[in-house]
Each structure stands twice: as structure tokens, then as C-alpha cells.
Design a protein around this motif. Structure first.
Motif, PDB file in Angstrom:
ATOM      1  N   ILE A 194       1.629  61.895  82.218  1.00  0.00           N
ATOM      2  CA  ILE A 194       1.843  63.241  82.756  1.00  0.00           C
ATOM      3  C   ILE A 194       2.632  64.102  81.773  1.00  0.00           C
ATOM      4  O   ILE A 194       2.832  65.290  81.999  1.00  0.00           O
ATOM      5  CB  ILE A 194       2.578  63.191  84.111  1.00  0.00           C
ATOM      6  N   GLY A 195       3.074  63.502  80.682  1.00  0.00           N
ATOM      7  CA  GLY A 195       3.799  64.248  79.666  1.00  0.00           C
ATOM      8  C   GLY A 195       4.045  63.384  78.453  1.00  0.00           C
ATOM      9  O   GLY A 195       4.049  62.146  78.539  1.00  0.00           O
ATOM     10  N   ALA A 196       4.212  64.009  77.311  1.00  0.00           N
ATOM     11  CA  ALA A 196       4.513  63.291  76.069  1.00  0.00           C
ATOM     12  C   ALA A 196       5.467  64.125  75.244  1.00  0.00           C
ATOM     13  O   ALA A 196       5.498  65.353  75.349  1.00  0.00           O
ATOM     14  CB  ALA A 196       3.230  63.006  75.277  1.00  0.00           C
ATOM     15  N   ALA A 197       6.268  63.456  74.428  1.00  0.00           N
ATOM     16  CA  ALA A 197       7.247  64.152  73.598  1.00  0.00           C
ATOM     17  C   ALA A 197       7.338  63.466  72.252  1.00  0.00           C
ATOM     18  O   ALA A 197       6.410  62.766  71.827  1.00  0.00           O
ATOM     19  CB  ALA A 197       8.601  64.209  74.298  1.00  0.00           C
ATOM     20  N   SER A 198       8.485  63.606  71.594  1.00  0.00           N
ATOM     21  CA  SER A 198       8.611  63.137  70.219  1.00  0.00           C
ATOM     22  C   SER A 198       8.661  61.624  70.103  1.00  0.00           C
ATOM     23  O   SER A 198       8.152  61.052  69.146  1.00  0.00           O
ATOM     24  CB  SER A 198       9.873  63.732  69.592  1.00  0.00           C
ATOM     25  N   ILE A 199       9.299  60.953  71.065  1.00  0.00           N
ATOM     26  CA  ILE A 199       9.504  59.515  70.914  1.00  0.00           C
ATOM     27  C   ILE A 199       8.763  58.672  71.941  1.00  0.00           C
ATOM     28  O   ILE A 199       8.825  57.441  71.893  1.00  0.00           O
ATOM     29  CB  ILE A 199      11.009  59.164  70.978  1.00  0.00           C
ATOM     30  N   GLY A 200       8.063  59.297  72.876  1.00  0.00           N
ATOM     31  CA  GLY A 200       7.383  58.505  73.890  1.00  0.00           C
ATOM     32  C   GLY A 200       6.605  59.367  74.851  1.00  0.00           C
ATOM     33  O   GLY A 200       6.387  60.557  74.617  1.00  0.00           O
ATOM     34  N   GLN A 201       6.172  58.758  75.940  1.00  0.00           N
ATOM     35  CA  GLN A 201       5.410  59.473  76.944  1.00  0.00           C
ATOM     36  C   GLN A 201       5.826  59.026  78.335  1.00  0.00           C
ATOM     37  O   GLN A 201       6.497  58.000  78.499  1.00  0.00           O
ATOM     38  CB  GLN A 201       3.905  59.298  76.728  1.00  0.00           C
ATOM     39  N   VAL A 202       5.426  59.802  79.354  1.00  0.00           N
ATOM     40  CA  VAL A 202       5.891  59.608  80.721  1.00  0.00           C
ATOM     41  C   VAL A 202       4.692  59.385  81.637  1.00  0.00           C
ATOM     42  O   VAL A 202       3.687  60.098  81.539  1.00  0.00           O
ATOM     43  CB  VAL A 202       6.708  60.822  81.197  1.00  0.00           C
ATOM     44  N   HIS A 203       4.828  58.404  82.547  1.00  0.00           N
ATOM     45  CA  HIS A 203       3.758  58.079  83.494  1.00  0.00           C
ATOM     46  C   HIS A 203       4.292  58.096  84.917  1.00  0.00           C
ATOM     47  O   HIS A 203       5.448  57.708  85.162  1.00  0.00           O
ATOM     48  CB  HIS A 203       3.185  56.695  83.184  1.00  0.00           C
TER      49      HIS A 203
END
Length: 572
Positions: A194-203
């Protein structure tokens, strides 16, 4: 090495150089434009070749970690092969335009920045990792980057593509939490991030007891990539903006802390306990799930039904643009011109809010009548269905939103000494019950009492003191310039910790003002230890600017600064 060479041959910057040379030789052009095109392509090609050799030497001399050699060379060459030619073109263009009419100079420099902004964004999205984090920082720093770059970097707050498949993420979660299967801890687990950034992603996921949660997962190679990229960034900063090196050092220390999700879980829990008793009617902070955090995974409560502030702002401005028959980009350009010619404040924010309320009511009423027509009269007359107006998010109360955000972060800074240094609009949610959701606590800094006292003193000086008071407190913070010019020190302190409007920058945009200050008296030592505090205020002021609302960091935080100083005086 052959694999690396093949990857280097496919680099956008190198392939672009050859295509530019080919087009230059085949397309009709003036002698001057042809020479300029060939020159740019030549020094781009030479730059890529030079840094390829330098990158190979840099990587291969570190024989203790041969696994990373290929990645080091590729990332090193990608970075320098793209940015060094841009840097040289910027300096050369600025040199050629010296003495030219300011309006002509600004137009040509703007055209150059427009040309390179997308190219540097492509590099950031290609290399990911630290470069996304740096891009997010730069998107809020008017004193470092021209607006053309900041505009395109805005997508880094919310539109970063995920880099790992659901299967890979499940494996990382299982290994990190010490479970054999996802089903041992989760009733459901969404494989699509549901989201991603510089060091990882979110589920998104659901626990066995039915609790809705989000699972933040760090990429396994994040730490190794950050180390090598920090070295590269340090080299570029030393060349292009050496005055930013102290700030880069502070950012490096903070990013290393961000890589430990167990620390983020502690930060979430700590800020929750500090803030919710005082601001629970206005904000919501998710709590980490006990026993479900590791260095690479953190599981926390999910804030249901919220939309990101950045999406809410875009929705409102899109509706305004459509109502006026213009594009969102045209509205943005008009807003920039309007802001430069009038003072923003509560009245401008009120006007904007009333206009959005009008559009929201218009759409709601019109859609009601359209619905009645489509489902009653239309079938009787055999007419086509009428289209509905696009849904519009509930109008944002600009003044209330900014007042709440400033008070919450002022409390974190001065009263608690534990604050979130990354409150960008992608980390702020507008919740259905009217409260504000505050998420992502990887950039939390713990500030020592002595440092908080110094910060409090300069906030008070900026709000009600003299320029001499401000200079004295800025020196106490460690701000140093080559000649210690009081004018430059006072202006820098005000931009860092108070305001950056035309009355402060003397009518110049912030980048031009920064260049003027640097020419007059260059910075030797910036406010490194206080960088995140300054950045927090700058980001919040940036959000206010998006809402056509001027704020003063010092004015908003002075009650908390005075409370801290009063408490310390009573203890003496």
C-alpha cells in the motif's frame, strides 16, 4: 566485470549521449546550437567514462567486500555519470550569463533546470535507497534546489514504486519474526504494497484476533546500499555545496538510526505516550503491536479510512483548476505569481477554504439531482445518463490543521525532547472523524536538554528579540560563517527557525537569497545538531504554503520554548 560493463553501456546518461550526437549530426541546426549540443554530449560521455574508471578503482580497492563490487561500480557511475555533467552545465551556463539582464538570465537558467529535473528524478527512482530519502529532503529545501526540481521531487513523498514481490516480503517477515508461516501470526496478509519509500515498503494485514495492522518491511540490502551511497553523496557535496557537509553528517547519523525498526517501535510508543494525553482529541498516532517488531519488520495499528494530506490538497486544487477551465500546472504557476505579489495569511486561507466549500456543496447538490434524474426521469424519456461530478474530499480547515501540527511538534521538541523530524504531507492523514493521523516515526530524534534550551532561546529571540539577540543565540547553536557577518547570521537563523517570506529574503526567491548570502559571507559550520529541528519547521511551513497560509515557526513554538526556559529557571 563483463556484466557490469553491459549494465554501464545501457545507462540512460551514456545512451543519451550517443543519441544526442547522432541527432546533432543528422538534424539541421545552427553552428552555435550544434557546437553546444556536441559539447554537452562529449563532456557527458567523458564524464561517464571517467567516473567508470574511478568507480572501478574505488570499489575494487576495498577487497574485504567483493560481493558488493559490481553494485558499487554501477551505482557510483550512475550517480556521477548523470549529476557531474549537469553540475558542469549549471556552472558553465551561469558563467556565460554573468552580466546578462536578470530576467534573461533567470529564463535561461529556468529552462536548463526544467530540462534536468526529470532526468535527476529518473536517477533517484532508478537507484532508490538513500537517494529517495535525499530527494524527499531536497523537495522541502528552497535554499538548496530550484523549484523545477522540487516540483518533480514531490512524487517521492507518495508515489515510489515497490521493489519487492509479495512472496519476497512474506519471506522477510517470517525470518524476522521467527515464524514458519505468515498464517502463524496473521489471519490475512495483502501481497500488494500500500506504500513504498526509501528503505522498504508497507503492507496491510489482519492479526489472528481481527486487529487491522500495517506491516512495514525493510529491504535486506538497505544498510549496505546506504553506506556506499553516503560516501558518494559526501564526495558530491564536497564539490558542489561544501557548506552542506555538516548537515549531511547529521542526516547520516539519523538515517542509520532509521534502519533499526526496533528503535522506530520504541519511538512510536514513546511519542504516543507523550502526545496522546494532551492532543488525543486532535491527532491519532498508531501504536506498535507488542512482540511483533524486529530490526527489519515493524507491525503497528492501522489508521482506517484516512487519506493522505498530500492527496487531499491535490484533490482540492484539481477541483479548483477544473472549475476555472485550466490545468493543475497552470493553477500552480498562477498561485506562485499571486503569492509573490500578496501576503498570504488567514484571509487567503479563508478565501481558499470558502471556495473549496462552494465546490464541494455544488458537486454534492448537483450529484443528488443527477442521481434522481438518472434513476427516474431518464428511463422514461430514453435519454443518455448524465455524468456525475468528480467526488471532492471534504474541505481542509487550513488554519486548524496548521495550528494543530505546529502545537504538536512544538510540544514534542521543547517539552518532550523526542520529536518526529519528517512530518511531510505523505506522513499526515486526514481521518473521517476530523482528527489528524501522524505516521512514520523512523526520523525521530532525541534532543538533549541543553540543546533544547539553546533552541528555545533562539526561538524566543526570533519572536521578540533584537537582531543582535538572534545573532548571539545563533552563535551559541554553532552557526559559523567565514567573516561572522551579523546580517548573514541573523538571516540564516530566521530562515532556519522562523520564516522565509519576501520580507525576510528582500524580495528574492529563497535560492537566490541563499546564493546572495553565500557570496557575501559563506557558511563554515551549519546547525548540524539542530538540522532535524530546522527541517521540521521548514517542512511544516512548506505544507502551510501549499495551503496559501503563511506561518511563523517562532510564533507557533514560542509558548513551548518559554515553558521550557521557565521550568529550567525554577529548578536553578
Amino acid at each position: 566485470m563483463l556484466r557490469v560493463a553491459n549494465r554501464l553501456a545501457s545507462l540512460p546518461s551514456l545512451s543519451r549521449s550517443f543519441s544526442t550526437l547522432n541527432s546533432a549530426s543528422s538534424a539541421p541546426a545552427t553552428r552555435t546550437s550544434l557546437a553546444r549540443t556536441v559539447w554537452r554530449a562529449t563532456y557527458r560521455t567523458l564524464a561517464v567514462g571517467s567516473v567508470a574508471a574511478g568507480g572501478a578503482y574505488y570499489a575494487l580497492r576495498n577487497k574485504d567486500d567483493r560481493r558488493a563490487d559490481a553494485a558499487k561500480i554501477y551505482r557510483y557511475v550512475s550517480f556521477w555519470g548523470t549529476l557531474f555533467p549537469i553540475y558542469m552545465d549549471d556552472k558553465w551556463t551561469g558563467f556565460r550569463l554573468r552580466g546578462v539582464d536578470p530576467s534573461v538570465r533567470e529564463a535561461r537558467m529556468s529552462a536548463m533546470h526544467e530540462r534536468y529535473a526529470k532526468e535527476t528524478l529518473d536517477l533517484i527512482l532508478h537507484l532508490k535507497a538513500l537517494y529517495i530519502k535525499i530527494g524527499q529532503v531536497l523537495a522541502t529545501r528552497q535554499d538548496i534546489l530550484p523549484k523545477q526540481y522540487r516540483d518533480v521531487y514531490g512524487c517521492l513523498f507518495d508515489s515510489v514504486p515497490s521493489a519487492r514481490s509479495g512472496e519476497e516480503i512474506r519471506k522477510i517477515v517470517c525470518e524476522s519474526l521467527g515464524i514458519a508461516r505468515i498464517a502463524d501470526k496473521f489471519a490475512s496478509f495483502d501481497d500488494v504494497a500500500i506504500g513504498a519509500a526509501s528503505i522498504g515498503q508497507v503492507h496491510a494485514a489482519t492479526l489472528l484476533d481481527g486487529t487491522s495492522v500495517v506491516v512495514k518491511v525493510q529491504y535486506p540490502d538497505s544498510e549496505a546500499l546506504f553506506d556506499m551511497d553516503l560516501t558518494t553523496l559526501g564526495q558530491f557535496a564536497a564539490l558542489a555545496q561544501p557548506e552542506q557537509l555538516p548537515i549531511l553528517d547529521e542526516l547520516q547519523r539519523q538515517i542509520r538510526l532509521e534502519l533499526d525498526f526496533q528503535r522506530e517501535a520504541w519511538a512510536l510508543d514513546t511519542v504516543y505516550k507523550n502526545i496522546m494525553p494532551h492532543f488525543g482529541d486532535e491527532v491519532v498516532i498508531p501504536r506498535p503491536i507488542s512482540g511483533m517488531s524486529s530490526r527489519y519488520v515493524i507491525v503497528m495499528e492501522r489508521l482506517e479510512g484516512g487519506i493522505k494530506l498530500v492527496d487531499g490538497i491535490i484533490s482540492q486544487y484539481t477541483a479548483i483548476a477544473e472549475a476555472n477551465g485550466i490545468t493543475l500546472e497552470e493553477l500552480r504557476d498562477r498561485a506562485v505569481k499571486d503569492v509573490s505579489s500578496m501576503r498570504r495569511g488567514r484571509f487567503a486561507a479563508f478565501q481558499l477554504r470558502m471556495y473549496v466549500w462552494f465546490l464541494w456543496m455544488r458537486n454534492s447538490v448537483a450529484n443528488t439531482f443527477i442521481g434522481v434524474y438518472n434513476h427516474s426521469l431518464r428511463p422514461l424519456v430514453g435519454a443518455p445518463r448524465l455524468p456525475y461530478y468528480a467526488p471532492l474530499t471534504k474541505p481542509i480547515n487550513h488554519v486548524k490543521l496548521m495550528d494543530t501540527l505546529m502545537r504538536v511538534h512544538g510540544h514534542e521538541l521543547f517539552i518532550d525532547g523526542v520529536f518526529n523530524g519528517d512530518p511531510h504531507p505523505g506522513n499526515i492523514l486526514l481521518l473521517p472523524d476530523g482528527r489528524i493521523g501522524l505516521i512514520d516515526y523512523g526520523q525521530v530524534k532525541v534532543m538533549a536538554l541543553q540543546d533544547r534550551v539553546h533552541l528555545a532561546k533562539i526561538i524566543v529571540a526570533l519572536y521578540e528579540g533584537t537582531p543582535e539577540n538572534v545573532v548571539e543565540e545563533a552563535r551559541a547553536l554553532g552557526l559559523r560563517t567565514k567573516r561572522m557577518d551579523p546580517y548573514v547570521i541573523e538571516k540564516l537563523a530566521r530562515v532556519y527557525f522562523d520564516r522565509d517570506g519576501p520580507d525576510v529574503t528582500e524580495g528574492l526567491n529563497l535560492q537566490q537569497f541563499g546564493e546572495m548570502l553565500d557570496k557575501r559571507d559563506p557558511v563554515v559550520s551549519a546547525v548540524g545538531e539542530y538540522f532535524l529541528a530546522a527541517r521540521t519547521g521548514i517542512i511544516l511551513r512548506g505544507i502551510a504554503a501549499m495551503l496559501a497560509y503563511d506561518i511563523s515557526t517562532a510564533k507557533a513554538w514560542v509558548p513551548y520554548a518559554k515553558e521550557l526556559l521557565r521550568t529550567q529557571n525554577e529548578r536553578k
